[in-house]
Motif scaffolding. Structure first.
Motif, PDB file in Angstrom:
ATOM      1  N   MET A  39       0.822  -1.210   0.000  1.00  0.00           N
ATOM      2  CA  MET A  39       0.000   0.000   0.000  1.00  0.00           C
ATOM      3  C   MET A  39       0.855   1.259   0.000  1.00  0.00           C
ATOM      4  N   LEU A  62       0.205   6.576   4.691  1.00  0.00           N
ATOM      5  CA  LEU A  62      -0.208   6.718   3.293  1.00  0.00           C
ATOM      6  C   LEU A  62      -0.992   8.016   3.156  1.00  0.00           C
ATOM      7  N   ARG A  64      -2.883  10.583   0.544  1.00  0.00           N
ATOM      8  CA  ARG A  64      -3.483  10.799  -0.766  1.00  0.00           C
ATOM      9  C   ARG A  64      -4.122  12.187  -0.766  1.00  0.00           C
ATOM     10  N   LEU A  69      -3.938   8.026   5.788  1.00  0.00           N
ATOM     11  CA  LEU A  69      -4.176   6.799   6.544  1.00  0.00           C
ATOM     12  C   LEU A  69      -2.911   6.452   7.302  1.00  0.00           C
ATOM     13  N   PHE A  71      -1.349   3.507   9.277  1.00  0.00           N
ATOM     14  CA  PHE A  71      -1.509   2.079   9.538  1.00  0.00           C
ATOM     15  C   PHE A  71      -0.668   1.655  10.732  1.00  0.00           C
ATOM     16  N   VAL A 180      -5.647  -4.574  -3.922  1.00  0.00           N
ATOM     17  CA  VAL A 180      -5.143  -3.662  -2.881  1.00  0.00           C
ATOM     18  C   VAL A 180      -5.759  -2.267  -3.023  1.00  0.00           C
ATOM     19  N   ALA A 181      -5.935  -1.804  -4.254  1.00  0.00           N
ATOM     20  CA  ALA A 181      -6.556  -0.492  -4.473  1.00  0.00           C
ATOM     21  C   ALA A 181      -7.989  -0.486  -3.944  1.00  0.00           C
ATOM     22  N   GLU A 184      -7.835   0.003  -0.246  1.00  0.00           N
ATOM     23  CA  GLU A 184      -7.501   1.401   0.055  1.00  0.00           C
ATOM     24  C   GLU A 184      -8.737   2.291  -0.032  1.00  0.00           C
ATOM     25  N   GLN A 185      -9.557   2.088  -1.052  1.00  0.00           N
ATOM     26  CA  GLN A 185     -10.767   2.900  -1.200  1.00  0.00           C
ATOM     27  C   GLN A 185     -11.738   2.668  -0.045  1.00  0.00           C
ATOM     28  N   LEU A 187     -10.884   1.895   2.980  1.00  0.00           N
ATOM     29  CA  LEU A 187     -10.306   2.489   4.183  1.00  0.00           C
ATOM     30  C   LEU A 187     -10.388   4.014   4.172  1.00  0.00           C
ATOM     31  N   LEU A 188     -10.304   4.611   3.004  1.00  0.00           N
ATOM     32  CA  LEU A 188     -10.389   6.075   2.918  1.00  0.00           C
ATOM     33  C   LEU A 188     -11.746   6.582   3.396  1.00  0.00           C
TER      34      LEU A 188
END
Length: 320
Positions: A39, A62, A64, A69, A71, A180-181, A184-185, A187-188
């Motif tokens: 990630m 991370l 964006r 985020l 972790f 994985v993407a 990520e979406q 979790l955002l």
């Protein structure tokens, strides 16, 4: 609009900064650290095929644009057999404190035959902890690249989701990046308005000295067999930067590898020093890649009997 709110805006976007703390939990060797590295796009947590590679909580960051985020990569949840193991299990519980959500990482292709009626004890206990704390959780089913067919995923998803109301179930592969993407979406969506906790360029909270010792330990884990790697710790004696004759920076590093038995010391050093030389070469290459400069790495091996049950030594190695 308040001054504080205005300061939380990212220049040029007009959007407020948002952030969330996310805990990564699971059994040993399910791929939590590999997922974190994937990630972030860079290695901040060491990985190997040995259980309990991660010993302490590691934060990965991370960012964006306006979303960040943070972790918390926790050690693999297991039944402790010594003081160090007790500290590792405690780190898992602490990692679940004050987070917006957690990700339970499980294997799509476990080494044992999956029984939907009886989950592995460590995962069942983790699920009970998540239930007790009423945490928002996502199920991440890792290693789907190892499945012969994706039809095996459905009974796995049903087995876990029947035991807890996960916000989402995401099949993925940390090795290939597949899925994985999508994680990520998901979790955002948990980010909350507020300033970022780390600078946008930061990837981890780990000090440089810790990154060096962890890189060395990773090479030990990958090079040694059986019980030897678990009784190993790495300490830095010297760590400084100087200029070489051409005026280029070079890192001078002297590290000591600690093991619990004299017999292990001989294995780590190898015949005529061959194993220690190999470990040093691999570690130096990774350290140079991480810091972007030349490295002069010197390694020694010492014995500290039963250090994993000695609180003073555990503390000295930064593992408490």
């Amino acid at each position: 609009m308040s001054k504080a709110t205005d300061q939380n805006k990212t220049a040029g976007t007009g959007r407020e900064e948002r952030s969330a703390f996310i805990a990564l939990v699971g059994r040993p060797n399910v791929g939590k650290s590999s997922l974190l590295n994937r990630m972030l796009g860079q290695k901040v947590a060491i990985v190997s095929d040995k259980p309990q590679t991660t010993r302490t909580r590691i934060m990965g960051v991370l960012t964006r644009e306006t979303d960040q985020l943070v972790f918390i990569d926790t050690p693999g949840f297991h039944k402790p057999r010594n003081r160090l193991g007790e500290n590792m299990v405690r780190a898992v519980g602490e990692g679940l404190s004050d987070v917006e959500a957690c990700v339970l990482v499980v294997e799509a292709a476990p080494k044992f035959k999956f029984n939907p009626e009886q989950l592995p004890p460590a995962e069942a206990e983790l699920l009970e902890t998540i239930k007790r704390r009423k945490l928002t959780a996502i199920l991440a089913i890792n290693k789907i690249d190892l499945l012969a067919g994706k039809e095996a995923l459905l009974p796995m998803i049903q087995a876990y989701t029947s035991r807890y109301d996960f916000a989402a179930a995401v099949p993925l592969s940390a090795a290939t990046g597949d899925g994985v993407a999508a994680l990520e979406q998901e979790l955002l969506a948990f980010t909350q308005p507020g300033p970022h906790f780390f600078a946008d360029g930061d990837l981890t909270d780990q000090p440089d000295r810790v990154m060096v010792t962890e890189i060395i330990r990773e090479k030990l884990l990958r090079s040694l067999d059986k019980e030897v790697p678990h009784g190993i710790a790495v300490g830095l004696e010297r760590f400084y930067e100087r200029d070489n004759a051409a005026g280029e920076p070079i890192l001078e590093i002297e590290a000591v590898i600690y093991c619990e038995r004299e017999s292990h010391k001989g294995i780590i050093i190898g015949k005529k020093g061959s194993m220690l030389k190999r470990i040093g070469m691999m570690a130096r290459q990774d350290i140079e890649a991480f810091f972007g400069c030349k490295v002069n790495l010197q390694l020694w091996v010492k014995v500290k009997e039963d250090w994993r049950n000695r609180p003073g030594l555990i503390h000295g190695f930064g593992l408490d």
